[in-house]
Scaffold this motif. Structure first.
Motif, short mmCIF file in Angstrom:
data_model
loop_
_atom_site.label_atom_id
_atom_site.label_comp_id
_atom_site.label_asym_id
_atom_site.label_seq_id
_atom_site.Cartn_x
_atom_site.Cartn_y
_atom_site.Cartn_z
N ALA A 69 -55.99 61.61 -32.54
CA ALA A 69 -55.52 60.61 -31.59
C ALA A 69 -54.31 59.91 -32.17
N SER A 70 -53.75 59.01 -31.40
CA SER A 70 -52.58 58.28 -31.87
C SER A 70 -52.97 56.84 -32.16
N ALA A 71 -52.19 56.23 -33.03
CA ALA A 71 -52.36 54.84 -33.42
C ALA A 71 -53.77 54.61 -33.92
N TRP A 72 -54.31 53.43 -33.98
CA TRP A 72 -55.70 53.34 -34.41
C TRP A 72 -56.56 53.45 -33.18
N GLY A 73 -56.20 54.47 -32.43
CA GLY A 73 -56.73 54.61 -31.10
C GLY A 73 -55.88 53.77 -30.17
N SER A 74 -55.64 54.30 -29.01
CA SER A 74 -54.89 53.50 -28.03
C SER A 74 -55.63 52.20 -27.74
N GLU A 75 -56.96 52.23 -27.92
CA GLU A 75 -57.75 51.03 -27.67
C GLU A 75 -57.30 49.86 -28.55
N GLY A 76 -57.06 50.16 -29.83
CA GLY A 76 -56.65 49.11 -30.75
C GLY A 76 -55.30 48.52 -30.41
N HIS A 77 -54.34 49.38 -30.11
CA HIS A 77 -53.01 48.89 -29.76
C HIS A 77 -53.04 48.08 -28.47
N ARG A 78 -53.79 48.55 -27.51
CA ARG A 78 -53.88 47.80 -26.25
C ARG A 78 -54.51 46.43 -26.47
N LEU A 79 -55.52 46.39 -27.31
CA LEU A 79 -56.19 45.12 -27.56
C LEU A 79 -55.26 44.13 -28.24
N VAL A 80 -54.48 44.58 -29.22
CA VAL A 80 -53.51 43.70 -29.87
C VAL A 80 -52.51 43.17 -28.85
N ALA A 81 -52.03 44.06 -27.98
CA ALA A 81 -51.07 43.63 -26.97
C ALA A 81 -51.68 42.61 -26.01
N GLU A 82 -52.95 42.80 -25.66
CA GLU A 82 -53.60 41.86 -24.75
C GLU A 82 -53.80 40.50 -25.40
N VAL A 83 -54.10 40.49 -26.69
CA VAL A 83 -54.20 39.22 -27.41
C VAL A 83 -52.85 38.50 -27.36
N ALA A 84 -51.79 39.24 -27.64
CA ALA A 84 -50.45 38.65 -27.62
C ALA A 84 -50.09 38.13 -26.23
N GLN A 85 -50.42 38.90 -25.20
CA GLN A 85 -50.10 38.51 -23.83
C GLN A 85 -50.67 37.13 -23.50
N GLY A 86 -51.86 36.87 -23.98
CA GLY A 86 -52.51 35.60 -23.69
C GLY A 86 -51.94 34.42 -24.44
N GLN A 87 -51.05 34.67 -25.40
CA GLN A 87 -50.49 33.60 -26.21
C GLN A 87 -48.98 33.43 -26.03
N LEU A 88 -48.42 34.09 -25.04
CA LEU A 88 -46.98 33.97 -24.78
C LEU A 88 -46.65 32.62 -24.16
N THR A 89 -45.49 32.11 -24.51
CA THR A 89 -44.98 30.93 -23.83
C THR A 89 -44.51 31.34 -22.44
N ALA A 90 -44.33 30.36 -21.59
CA ALA A 90 -43.88 30.66 -20.23
C ALA A 90 -42.52 31.34 -20.24
N ALA A 91 -41.63 30.89 -21.12
CA ALA A 91 -40.29 31.48 -21.17
C ALA A 91 -40.35 32.93 -21.66
N ALA A 92 -41.13 33.17 -22.69
CA ALA A 92 -41.25 34.53 -23.21
C ALA A 92 -41.89 35.44 -22.18
N ARG A 93 -42.91 34.95 -21.50
CA ARG A 93 -43.58 35.77 -20.49
C ARG A 93 -42.63 36.13 -19.36
N ALA A 94 -41.80 35.19 -18.95
CA ALA A 94 -40.85 35.47 -17.86
C ALA A 94 -39.84 36.53 -18.28
N ASP A 95 -39.34 36.43 -19.50
CA ASP A 95 -38.36 37.40 -19.98
C ASP A 95 -38.99 38.77 -20.11
N ILE A 96 -40.20 38.83 -20.66
CA ILE A 96 -40.88 40.11 -20.83
C ILE A 96 -41.22 40.72 -19.48
#
Length: 300
Positions: A69-96
């Motif tokens: 498989a790739s990465a530490w499993g796609s599950e791990g990478h997705r989970l890290v991204a979801e954690v980050a998503q929940g901690q974005l500032t409003a400005a960063a979220r709008a730009d992303i």
């Protein structure tokens, strides 16, 4: 804290060849004509609380045999991204969100494995950095990251591009690399040792099958998390998310290297014993959480 993340694997010996990080190591080492050293046995006793400077957590493992498989499993990478998503500032979220709109339906989680999917010989080394085993885990770019071609260089370069006034298409591509590589650098064997190709050369028996240490750290443990993905997600959500992103990718790589070099990290006798899995749950949860928090800080 110390940090682990799991990317691609060399694959189990009795399975088809992996397309993961093991192949990356092979290509880089062959290209540079680096001699493959014999795998060293590491004599380590029972893993102990606090033997790495960062946070006093216990190293250990959860049972589970990875498949290629790739990465530490796609599950791990997705989970890290979801954690980050929940901690974005409003400005960063709008730009992303504006960047992601270039590919309708995309999210931070969905792009988190893109860097594996498009990996080529020119970007293969962006997923890891090799430390010398006798180097005290000191990052030396002139030796370890020639022309910025390692995970540290990739994070620094792509973060700068993401923050620039480059066209949005280029910034979106940079975002994809940042989301992926920040997770990668926290896997200790993505900042491991050249002599065994980041644990790919350390063969061992685990749960009745032959595998290698990198493959286990990449994806085996998370896929066998007690209670499954929902249980792991809940544990990560409840974990502490320290804000220490200022240390940067170089320090993160050194931290991961120190974990890989800690006594007991390499299972004694090339066999995963019953004493090894006992402490991993807290470690995995904490490092998934901190990787997501660091990614959010970079994006913010």
């Amino acid at each position: 804290m110390f940090f682990f993340f799991f990317q691609a694997e060399d694959g189990i010996r009795d399975a088809q060849e992996s397309r993961g990080l093991g192949d990356v190591y092979k290509r880089q080492l062959l290209a540079r004509e680096i001699h493959r050293d014999d795998v060293r046995s590491v004599v380590g006793g029972r893993l102990a609380v606090g033997y790495v400077v960062f946070g006093g957590l216990v190293l250990g493992f959860v049972a589970g045999m990875p498949t290629p498989a790739s990465a530490w499993g796609s599950e791990g990478h997705r989970l890290v991204a979801e954690v980050a998503q929940g901690q974005l500032t409003a400005a960063a979220r709008a730009d992303i969100d504006r960047l992601l709109a270039l590919e309708p339906g995309s999210t931070l989680a969905s792009i988190s494995t893109w860097a594996d999917e498009v990996r080529s010989p020119s970007t293969a080394s962006w997923h890891y950095v090799n430390f010398p085993r006798d180097g005290d885990c000191r990052y030396e770019p002139d030796r370890m990251c020639l022309q910025g071609s390692c995970v540290v260089g990739a994070i620094e370069r792509q973060t700068a591009l993401l923050a620039s006034n480059a066209p949005d298409e280029e910034r979106l591509k940079a975002l994809k690399y940042v989301v992926h590589c920040v997770a990668d650098v926290h896997q200790p064997l993505h900042a491991g040792f050249a002599d065994d190709r980041g644990g790919n050369g350390y063969q061992l028996q685990a749960y009745g099958r032959g595998t290698n240490l990198h493959a286990l750290w990449d994806s085996g443990f998370i896929r066998q998390w007690p209670g499954g993905a929902a249980s792991l997600q809940a544990a990560v959500d409840a974990a502490t998310h320290p804000n220490d992103s200022g240390s940067g990718a170089r320090a993160w790589a050194e931290e991961s290297c120190r974990v890989a070099s800690a006594e007991g990290f390499y299972p004694q006798g090339h066999k995963l014993g019953d004493d090894y899995p006992s402490g991993v749950r807290a470690v995995l949860v904490q490092h998934l959480a901190i990787a997501g928090s660091r990614l959010a800080s970079v994006l913010n």
